[in-house]
Enzyme design. Structure first.
Site, short mmCIF file in Angstrom:
data_model
loop_
_atom_site.label_atom_id
_atom_site.label_comp_id
_atom_site.label_asym_id
_atom_site.label_seq_id
_atom_site.Cartn_x
_atom_site.Cartn_y
_atom_site.Cartn_z
N ASP A 103 0.79 -1.23 0.00
CA ASP A 103 0.00 0.00 0.00
C ASP A 103 0.83 1.28 0.00
O ASP A 103 0.31 2.35 0.26
CB ASP A 103 -0.99 0.00 1.19
CG ASP A 103 -0.39 0.56 2.45
OD1 ASP A 103 0.80 0.35 2.68
OD2 ASP A 103 -1.13 1.22 3.20
N GLU A 104 2.09 1.16 -0.31
CA GLU A 104 2.98 2.32 -0.21
C GLU A 104 3.95 2.36 -1.39
O GLU A 104 4.48 1.32 -1.78
CB GLU A 104 3.85 2.11 1.02
CG GLU A 104 3.76 3.15 2.08
CD GLU A 104 4.76 2.83 3.17
OE1 GLU A 104 5.77 3.53 3.25
OE2 GLU A 104 4.55 1.86 3.92
N1 DCP Z 1 0.10 -4.53 8.02
C1 DCP Z 1 0.21 -5.74 8.73
N2 DCP Z 1 0.86 -5.77 9.93
C2 DCP Z 1 1.40 -4.63 10.45
C3 DCP Z 1 1.32 -3.41 9.75
C4 DCP Z 1 0.65 -3.41 8.53
O1 DCP Z 1 -0.29 -6.76 8.24
N3 DCP Z 1 2.03 -4.69 11.64
C5 DCP Z 1 -0.65 -4.51 6.75
C6 DCP Z 1 -2.09 -4.09 7.02
C7 DCP Z 1 -2.14 -2.68 6.55
C8 DCP Z 1 -1.12 -2.63 5.45
O2 DCP Z 1 -0.13 -3.58 5.83
O3 DCP Z 1 -3.45 -2.33 6.11
C9 DCP Z 1 -0.50 -1.28 5.25
O4 DCP Z 1 0.23 -0.88 6.39
P1 DCP Z 1 0.22 0.60 6.93
O5 DCP Z 1 1.28 0.71 7.95
O6 DCP Z 1 0.23 1.56 5.80
O7 DCP Z 1 -1.16 0.70 7.71
P2 DCP Z 1 -2.60 1.05 7.17
O8 DCP Z 1 -2.63 1.29 5.70
O9 DCP Z 1 -3.53 -0.02 7.65
O10 DCP Z 1 -2.96 2.35 7.97
P3 DCP Z 1 -2.53 3.88 7.68
O11 DCP Z 1 -3.82 4.59 7.39
O12 DCP Z 1 -1.90 4.35 8.94
O13 DCP Z 1 -1.59 3.86 6.51
MG MG Z 2 -1.30 2.59 4.77
#
Ligand code: DCP
Ligand code: MG
Length: 366
Positions: A103-104
């Site tokens: 996602d990045e």
């Molecule tokens: N992820 C995971 N375990 C973690 C961190 C992240 O499986 N410890 C997975 C789930 C997230 C995805 O990777 O949805 C992307 O990580 P991000 O750190 O970008 O977190 P999010 O997209 O969920 O939240 P944000 O809105 O803070 O970017």
């Molecule tokens: Mg994210």
């Protein structure tokens, strides 16, 4: 001056779940295994985060914090598919794209003529297309380098867009907490705080020699970053640096003999992944990871070229086990890979191994 964009989807897994099941919208949602297992959360939506629910906490704790939490098991294929669609949009804006995870990603749009050459307008357009075409929310950071672009995408999260223009860099970094520098985790932050350093501005003023006494060779990199300087290019050629598999146990394992029984299954899984990716020719080391009941962990590595056997991992496990007489909640095995000959050598400006390792992407689907 370069123009770098960093994009990061908001609560990605949870957002995809909401997209395919809109009745979940507005309710606290966590993605992860059931609360009566030992799973940890992959992520949580922003409604759930209000209760302190976030990635990496045990599911059991998440439901204690937020009793109305809806828990959904992860659907990785769905996330990969959505990630590919986002990537297709990004491809319209640059051919220099470095994915960091599902996602990045970083984009270098320095030479783009799109949107009148404005990186900020490109960022707005990406945001709007991801929203309208994919029904997902993405945060965007725009800056003259990767470090600041990543900080910027986080600055107005969720659904944010923040630009740090070159003329704003000096003022911006002065007030930036040192924790925002990648590679500065809790340990380094505490070391810096002890020196009275809270912000990048404080770091700038600290004599390099004094910093080196505390942090060794990392001091030079940190000092550069504290001024908002980061010459790392957006790297389009990503190469896997390691392959590992691990298992978290339902009940902690107390004896070496029992841990040894878990090795064959992990080994088969690992071997399969190594073969699928044709990685054995690049193997340079093997490792065993133990996570103890108190969540502390240790990793033991050994150089290895060729094809390791089950015995090699068993021996390594024995040595790792000897480090501490304590039960474990997780056992992992893995292999470190060297760069293949045809890959472009990295031209990173930062020369600190620790920092570089912390930047290595785990997956590259975006
Ligand atoms: N992820 C995971 N375990 C973690 C961190 C992240 O499986 N410890 C997975 C789930 C997230 C995805 O990777 O949805 C992307 O990580 P991000 O750190 O970008 O977190 P999010 O997209 O969920 O939240 P944000 O809105 O803070 O970017
Ligand atoms: Mg994210």
């Amino acid at each position: 001056m370069r123009k770098i964009i960093h994009v990061d989807l908001d609560c990605f897994y949870a957002a995809v779940e909401e997209k395919y099941n809109p009745s979940l919208r507005g309710k606290p949602l966590g993605v992860g295994g059931p609360a009566d297992s030992r799973s940890v959360l992959c992520t949580a939506n922003y409604e759930a985060r209000k209760f302190g629910v976030r990635a990496a906490i045990p599911s059991s704790r998440a439901v204690r914090l937020c009793p109305d939490l809806i828990l959904i098991p992860p659907h990785f294929d769905l996330y990969k598919a959505e990630s590919k669609k986002v990537r297709a949009i990004l491809n319209d804006y640059s051919d220099q794209i470095e994915p960091l995870s599902l996602d990045e990603a970083y984009l270098d749009v320095t030479n783009s003529k799109l949107c009148s050459g404005s990186a900020t307008l490109i960022g707005h357009e990406i945001k709007s297309r991801v929203k309208h075409e994919l029904d997902l929310s993405i945060s965007v950071g725009v800056a003259p380098n990767k470090f600041l672009a990543k900080v910027a995408s986080d600055w107005r999260k969720p659904n944010g867009l923040f630009t740090i223009a070159p003329r704003q860099v000096d003022d911006f970094v002065k007030q930036l907490p040192v924790e925002k520098i990648f590679g500065v985790g809790k340990v380094t932050a505490t070391q810096l705080h002890r020196l009275g350093i809270k912000t990048c501005g404080d770091l700038q003023l600290m004599p390099l020699a004094k910093l080196q006494q505390q942090l060794g060779s990392r001091a030079i990199d940190l000092k550069e970053l504290s001024f908002g300087r980061d010459l790392r290019p957006v790297e389009t050629q990503w190469e896997r640096k390691s392959v590992s598999v691990e298992e978290t146990f339902a009940i902690d394992i107390k004896t070496l003999a029992f841990a040894q029984k878990k090795i064959p299954e992990l080994f088969t899984d690992w071997q399969e992944r190594m073969m699928k990716g044709d990685y054995f020719s690049r193997l340079k080391g093997i490792q065993v990871k133990l996570k103890y009941s108190n969540f502390e962990q240790t990793t033991l590595e050994q150089s290895f070229v060729g094809k390791p056997t089950l015995d090699n991992f068993s021996e390594l496990l024995e040595k790792a086990w000897a480090r501490r007489q304590s039960s474990i909640r997780l056992l992992g095995i893995g292999g470190k890979l060297k760069c293949s000959q045809n890959s472009t050598p990295s031209t990173k400006s930062l020369n600190n191994d620790h920092l570089q390792l912390s930047l290595l992407p785990l997956q590259a689907f975006l």
